[in-house]
Design an enzyme around this catalytic site. Structure first.
Site, PDB file in Angstrom:
ATOM      1  N   ASN A   4       0.871  -1.162   0.000  1.00  0.00           N
ATOM      2  CA  ASN A   4       0.000   0.000   0.000  1.00  0.00           C
ATOM      3  C   ASN A   4       0.900   1.201   0.000  1.00  0.00           C
ATOM      4  O   ASN A   4       1.662   1.377   0.937  1.00  0.00           O
ATOM      5  CB  ASN A   4      -0.868  -0.007   1.242  1.00  0.00           C
ATOM      6  CG  ASN A   4      -2.321  -0.022   0.868  1.00  0.00           C
ATOM      7  OD1 ASN A   4      -2.686   0.442  -0.192  1.00  0.00           O
ATOM      8  ND2 ASN A   4      -3.140  -0.536   1.735  1.00  0.00           N
ATOM      9  N   CYS A   5       0.834   2.065  -0.985  1.00  0.00           N
ATOM     10  CA  CYS A   5       1.986   2.892  -1.235  1.00  0.00           C
ATOM     11  C   CYS A   5       1.624   4.272  -1.729  1.00  0.00           C
ATOM     12  O   CYS A   5       0.470   4.600  -1.977  1.00  0.00           O
ATOM     13  CB  CYS A   5       2.866   2.212  -2.284  1.00  0.00           C
ATOM     14  SG  CYS A   5       2.986   0.442  -2.083  1.00  0.00           S
ATOM     15  N   GLY A   6       2.685   5.100  -1.915  1.00  0.00           N
ATOM     16  CA  GLY A   6       2.559   6.378  -2.575  1.00  0.00           C
ATOM     17  C   GLY A   6       3.070   6.262  -4.000  1.00  0.00           C
ATOM     18  O   GLY A   6       4.140   5.708  -4.244  1.00  0.00           O
ATOM     19  N   SER A  62       6.732   4.931  -3.320  1.00  0.00           N
ATOM     20  CA  SER A  62       7.121   4.733  -1.924  1.00  0.00           C
ATOM     21  C   SER A  62       6.310   3.573  -1.386  1.00  0.00           C
ATOM     22  O   SER A  62       5.079   3.623  -1.371  1.00  0.00           O
ATOM     23  CB  SER A  62       6.839   6.012  -1.124  1.00  0.00           C
ATOM     24  OG  SER A  62       6.997   5.796   0.255  1.00  0.00           O
ATOM     25  N   ASN A 101      -0.343   1.432  -6.306  1.00  0.00           N
ATOM     26  CA  ASN A 101      -0.819   1.688  -4.947  1.00  0.00           C
ATOM     27  C   ASN A 101      -2.110   0.915  -4.761  1.00  0.00           C
ATOM     28  O   ASN A 101      -3.108   1.197  -5.415  1.00  0.00           O
ATOM     29  CB  ASN A 101      -1.065   3.184  -4.736  1.00  0.00           C
ATOM     30  CG  ASN A 101      -1.711   3.472  -3.389  1.00  0.00           C
ATOM     31  OD1 ASN A 101      -1.554   2.705  -2.446  1.00  0.00           O
ATOM     32  ND2 ASN A 101      -2.443   4.567  -3.299  1.00  0.00           N
TER      33      ASN A 101
END
Length: 1001
Positions: A75-77, A289, A311
């Site tokens: 789960n990200c940027g 990220s 994401n």
């Protein structure tokens, strides 16, 4: 420990990335050096911690953990920045770096803030920079852009021999394809700011320069050969070093290069010194990220991957991977021909969900003629089935491609590029945020966060908008513009006459059955009670589940929780589906409301033979059977069994083969296993066909022949075994699997059988049960109305459909086509021998029921259907007390005697009654729950005096009630718990549902 990282905000947009890198590095080094002095043990890698705790080193074999690479999700940027005019600049590189740093809070790290989950940046090939390096190191002038490729390659940590061997493999494969290796360049890095975890696994990174030396290959063919080289090298290296070796080719393409690793967002430009070089220019960038959800980070799992970054979470991953593996048996690329297998399998358990998605996307765009936007539309389609705002052209495109591939379903924002395009798309539910800006100087910015460039002034912005659910944002560098979503999709959808093909190619099962001319068979209800007992029906299930479903078209309401014994602990015979627990969306992975968000959900599925995914589109790809409701009517099953669909041109459209799933009573576990093997072999043979005989398009697993001398395989077991067998032999895409099943009755039964690969099920015994209850007046007595059997069957199917959608929505899955075979379950108490054979890949953390135990349960069910003491008399329907406590029935955690003692204790403050209540509950716990199987270990030698124990008054202050929202329990219970915690000095948590406003101060 997992913590969400908070980004530093002190950067200044106008400063160079070099200056910002130095300042951030100084801050991080200073902070970590202090921290390391305080808690050095926390900085060891997980592998090292396991070594220290176990007293073993890696070579001795580490203790078994619950970690599995196949569970890797994130789960990200995510963000992108690009120049519409394709102008390389230093500003793009610096903006990408700043965007990444400002999304640091979307990533994760361990207890050591210098050990990140992963971060990276993908840049358009920095042509000038690479030319300079090639000239300096090799004395070579690189050919024009598009005629050479540069890739960052990870080599295993501290393994010089592996580095030499992997280089040799890669160079040999490059040469074999008529390409040339100019040389290798060690990538300069600075690891002084890294924490212990990434340092312990830090790879050696080198760049390989490859050229299209012969000049005979077009740019596209050069890209295709680079894909082949990379795939073949990875496979050979994996065979030599193992799947988790650390060897990884970040990207091997002419259009872009990736710099990533097990880093924090701040560390990427600090670690890779190339990114600090003022001559490193790019016209586009993807940034990522990573927050590694419940899993371990690693260098190779950092993103961007080869073509995209992501994401979200692919909730249907297990099914997507299985289907893609099985399609390997029918896939053939026009370019690669018989050597297509060199690119397969496209998916792997050793990659994260994003890695698998990327691999399939790359295969579809480079091994077929599909452009990148079309491939993305196929993998993440927008909601189209019931969308009245969608044009007929787009609907036809999506319907056609649903015959080729199931959606990769789940909350997702995917940013992608192939050099010509850069863009992003959002899942049909819009469960991941994304906004984009276009500035007046033609810079495009898209990210999962607002404020990545806080200094950007409104007067400099030409366009700003959000990415909407199911929509695509696309930049075309060739035309130097943003292509609107409608234009992209209408253009793709208009390439072929998809609507005409769908109309002519697909077969609608509902219409086929209605026009079949087959007469309905009359039900013989004289033996229905035997069937009900044989297949696990009880009077409770009939009254509490089937009757409400058939009368009102909805599932009956029930309370939260189930205090009956787990199937593996029960002393009653239990069905196979009782061992499976449904998984559900958690924290970052929201569920769907299947009522309010009905437009995004669908049960319609194309089934039967698939076409070649890598082939040019044609009508042949949609020659499939459309099943609009997976719970088949008796007429639909009769049509499938007794008719062959003949097309207008006289060719066979759909034919089936019926397979008996029963076996002789008394043949024991061996007889059951032999029947399972026979069913699998018969299915494979029927699909394959023989000399002069065409294979069938569907197999029907039927237990109709069950009787006094024959026992049926559990339908879930049979379907699971056949599905897995056909997957492994790569025959699954060639045919549909249907079940004519007596033991499927309630929503959980449907969820499991579809979740393990069934394309449609006819619950004929459930229909018989409804007809029998109707004929006996039970339906009218319950509803105070008269119903025909057909009305009851229709309501029952409607309730089942709503229930299936509810189960899918709990995991954030929108379509049954994606849910089917996705195995969204955990087995509790099934032995590995059962799971490995019939439910491969399903998590089963404890052992328990094996084939022998399953056979014993089948015999017990059969004995209740044909009890010896009744001779030929038909028995009553059994009731085992699954829902209501019955003396001699199923064990329950809550018993009448326990409730009596609890009430007496509460009302009279009787210690004896409370002790009796505790004793009863503890005894029942052993019969019902896994925690009841645990025992405290007592070591008298380690006892301490009582006066050394903390006072009770202090201990109870750490008590806390669970997050039980108002409404989940009664008001009296809610308030009593709060009062008790306040009295003790503990904590009462109101939960997400909040508190009754009347109680506010």
């Amino acid at each position: 420990a997992r913590i969400s990282r908070v980004a530093g905000r002190a950067t200044t947009r106008g400063r160079s990335s070099v200056a910002r890198s130095v300042s951030r590095r100084s801050a991080i080094i200073g902070a970590t050096s202090v921290t390391r002095g305080r808690i050095p043990a926390l900085f060891y890698s997980t592998e090292r911690v396991l070594e220290l705790r176990s007293g073993k080193n890696k070579a001795d074999g580490l203790p078994k953990t619950v970690y599995s690479p196949e569970n890797e999700t994130e789960n990200c940027g995510v963000g992108l920045v690009a120049s519409l005019k394709s102008v390389p600049s230093r500003k793009i590189v610096e903006d990408a770096d700043e965007m990444l740093v400002r999304m640091a809070h979307r990533g994760g790290c361990g207890c050591d803030p210098a050990s990140g989950d992963g971060a990276g940046m993908l840049f358009g090939m920095p042509d000038g920079f690479m030319r300079t390096k090639a000239k300096e190191l090799f004395g070579v002038d690189l050919p024009p852009a598009g005629e050479y490729a540069v890739a960052n390659v990870f080599f295993p940590h501290g393994n010089e021999q592996a580095l030499v061997d992997c280089k040799a493999i890669l160079e040999r494969n490059v040469k074999d394809r008529g390409l040339s290796v100019i040389g290798w360049r060690p990538v300069p890095v600075d690891n002084s700011m890294l924490g212990r975890d990434p340092l312990d696994s830090e790879p050696t990174t080198e760049q390989i320069f490859v050229t299209n030396s012969s000049g005979k290959l077009s740019r596209r063919e050069f890209e295709q050969e680079l894909l082949r080289v990379r795939k073949m090298t990875e496979d050979e290296a994996m065979g030599m070093l193992g799947p988790e070796s650390g060897f990884y080719i970040n990207s091997l393409t002419t259009s872009h290069i990736t710099y990533k690793g097990q880093l924090t967002p701040e560390q990427v430009s600090q670690y890779y010194l190339d990114l600090q070089d003022p001559t490193f220019l790019a016209h586009m960038a993807l940034v990522h990220s990573r927050f590694s959800t419940n899993t371990f980070p690693s260098w190779e799992r950092a993103q961007p991957v080869r073509m995209m970054c992501h994401n979200g979470e692919i909730n249907t991953l297990r099914g997507n991977k299985n289907w893609m593996y099985s399609r390997g048996g029918i896939m053939e690329s026009k370019y690669f021909g018989d050597e297509t297998h060199q690119l397969l399998p496209a998916t792997s358990d050793n990659m994260s969900d994003s890695g698998n998605f990327d691999s399939v996307l790359e295969l579809m765009t480079k091994a077929s003629d599909r452009p990148l936007p079309e491939a993305v539309m196929m993998m993440i389609p927008e909601a189209w089935q019931d969308n009245i705002h969608l044009s007929d052209t787009k609907k036809a495109f999506y319907e056609y491609n649903s015959c080729l591939m199931e959606p990769w379903d789940g909350p997702a924002m995917v940013a992608f590029t192939d050099g010509r395009y850069i863009g992003a798309t959002l899942d049909r539910n819009g469960l991941r945020p994304s906004r984009y800006y276009v500035t007046k100087d033609d810079i495009v910015v898209l990210s999962s966060e607002v404020g990545v460039f806080p200094e950007l002034k409104d007067e400099d912005v030409k366009i700003k908008h959000r990415l909407e659910p199911g929509k695509m944002f696309l930049v075309d560098f060739e035309t130097e513009r943003i292509v609107p979503d409608d234009e992209v999709k209408e253009s793709v959808a208009a390439q072929y006459p998809y609507g005409e093909w769908v109309d002519q190619g697909t077969i609608d099962l509902e219409k086929w059955a209605a026009n079949s001319g087959l007469q309905p068979a009359k039900m013989d209800l004289s033996q229905t009670n035997r069937k009900l007992n044989m297949f696990g029906f009880t009077s409770e299930k009939l009254e509490m589940l089937l009757l409400p479903m058939s009368i009102v078209g909805k599932e009956a309401l029930g309370s939260m929780g189930n205090d009956a014994a787990l199937a593996v602990l029960s002393d009653k015979p239990r069905q196979v589906q009782d061992y499976f627990k449904q998984l559900f969306a958690q924290v970052t992975n929201p569920p769907i409301d299947p009522i309010r968000e009905e437009i995004v959900m669908s049960l319609v599925c194309p089934v039967g033979p698939e076409g070649n995914l890598l082939e040019e589109p044609s009508m042949g790809h949609c020659r499939r059977l459309i099943v609009r409701h997976p719970v088949l009517t008796l007429e639909e099953m009769r049509t499938l069994k007794n008719k062959e669909y003949i097309r207008s041109d006289g060719s066979s459209g759909f034919g089936t083969h019926v397979i008996d799933t029963t076996f002789p009573k008394g043949s024991g576990p061996d007889g059951m296993l032999q029947a399972l093997e026979r069913v699998c072999d018969e299915a494979a043979d029927a699909i394959q066909g023989g000399l002069g005989k065409k294979g069938v398009e569907g197999v029907i697993l039927s237990d109709r022949l069950v009787g006094p001398d024959r026992i049926s395989l559990p339908s879930l077991l049979a379907v699971g075994a056949v599905h897995q067998h056909l997957l492994k032999t790569q025959q699954r895409p060639k045919a549909a699997i249907f079940a004519e099943a007596g033991d499927i009755k309630e929503v959980h039964d449907y969820a499991t059988i579809f979740g393990y690969g069934c394309d449609g099920v006819c619950p004929y015994v459930a229909y018989e049960a409804l007809s029998k209850m109707n004929s006996e007046g039970l339906v009218e007595a319950k509803s105070k109305e008269e119903y025909t059997d057909e009305q009851l069957f229709a309501n029952y199917r409607k309730a089942a459909a709503k229930g299936i959608l509810k189960v899918m929505s709990k995991m954030g899955i929108s379509t049954l086509q994606s849910y089917k075979a996705a195995q969204i379950f955990e087995a509790v108490g099934l032995a590995d021998e059962v799971v490995d054979r019939c439910f491969t890949g399903t998590t089963t953390r404890i052992q328990g029921t094996d084939f022998e135990a399953l056979y014993r349960d089948l015999e017990r069910f059969h004995d209740t259907a044909y009890p010896e003491h009744l001779n030929d008399a038909v028995p009553l329907v059994a009731s085992d007390g699954q829902f209501h406590y019955r003396e001699g029935g199923e064990a329950h955690l809550n018993t009448p005697s326990a409730m009596v003692n609890m009430q007496v204790a509460a009302r009279t403050n009787s210690r004896d009654s409370y002790k009796e209540f505790s004793r009863i509950v503890n005894e029942q716990n052993k019969k019902v729950t896994l925690r009841g199987q645990l025992k405290f270990k007592f070591d008298p030698s380690r006892s301490i005096p009582l006066d050394k124990v903390e006072a009770v008054e202090n201990i109870v202050k750490r008590f806390a009630t669970g997050a039980m929202s108002l409404g989940s329990i009664s008001r009296e219970a809610h308030e009593t718990l709060a009062i008790a915690m306040n009295s003790l000095g503990g904590r009462s948590n109101t939960g997400e549902g909040g508190e009754d406003p009347e109680r506010f101060l």
